[in-house]
Write a protein that holds these residues in place. Structure first.
Motif, PDB file in Angstrom:
ATOM      1  N   ALA A  22       0.806  -1.226   0.000  1.00  0.00           N
ATOM      2  CA  ALA A  22       0.000   0.000   0.000  1.00  0.00           C
ATOM      3  C   ALA A  22       0.838   1.275   0.000  1.00  0.00           C
ATOM      4  N   ILE A  23       2.153   1.146   0.056  1.00  0.00           N
ATOM      5  CA  ILE A  23       2.995   2.344   0.113  1.00  0.00           C
ATOM      6  C   ILE A  23       3.977   2.364  -1.060  1.00  0.00           C
ATOM      7  N   ASP A  24       4.526   3.537  -1.314  1.00  0.00           N
ATOM      8  CA  ASP A  24       5.548   3.698  -2.341  1.00  0.00           C
ATOM      9  C   ASP A  24       6.893   3.324  -1.723  1.00  0.00           C
ATOM     10  N   LEU A  25       7.368   2.131  -2.038  1.00  0.00           N
ATOM     11  CA  LEU A  25       8.605   1.633  -1.429  1.00  0.00           C
ATOM     12  C   LEU A  25       9.801   2.526  -1.738  1.00  0.00           C
ATOM     13  N   GLN A  64      15.872  -4.762  -2.968  1.00  0.00           N
ATOM     14  CA  GLN A  64      15.063  -3.859  -3.796  1.00  0.00           C
ATOM     15  C   GLN A  64      15.377  -2.395  -3.555  1.00  0.00           C
ATOM     16  N   LEU A  65      15.817  -2.070  -2.355  1.00  0.00           N
ATOM     17  CA  LEU A  65      16.009  -0.674  -1.942  1.00  0.00           C
ATOM     18  C   LEU A  65      17.447  -0.438  -1.475  1.00  0.00           C
TER      19      LEU A  65
END
Length: 114
Positions: free
Chosen positions: A4-7, A48-49
């Motif tokens: 639900a959030i912008d990673l 991913q980040l």
């Protein structure tokens, strides 16, 4: 929640796992597996980040919360120290803000206190 959030906006991610994910605990296989899953999520997010600090804190027992006097006695007989609330807060802040980004899954217990 993560869906639900912008990673890409995340800079710090701290997941509260448990040492049971590493060592297991008799009668708590579901709890141990759920906490192991949190560590897997942390490893995936870290990949991913790369700009974010991602940590899965595999906590030992805290002095408070779910650990009542009976459970504290059980840990004491097994030689397991409790993590003080101030120590736990300090460890979390130090690791999430200044810890090595390569250390994603942290087993927190006796050696961290003090």
């Amino acid at each position: 929640l993560l869906a639900a959030i912008d990673l890409s906006q995340l800079r710090h991610v701290g997941l509260f796992s448990s040492a049971s994910a590493v060592f297991g605990n008799t009668g708590q296989s579901d709890y141990a597996m759920a906490n192991a899953w949190l560590s897997a999520v942390a490893r995936k997010l870290a990949a991913q980040l790369p700009a974010a600090t991602v940590k899965s804190f595999c906590w030992g027992p805290w002095d408070g919360g779910m650990v009542d006097a009976t459970l504290a006695g059980h840990f004491a007989t097994r030689g397991i120290s409790l993590i003080g609330l101030q120590d736990g807060a300090r460890i979390f802040a130090d690791q999430i803000l200044q810890g090595d980004k390569q250390d994603i899954e942290l087993l927190i217990g006796d050696e961290w206190a003090g």
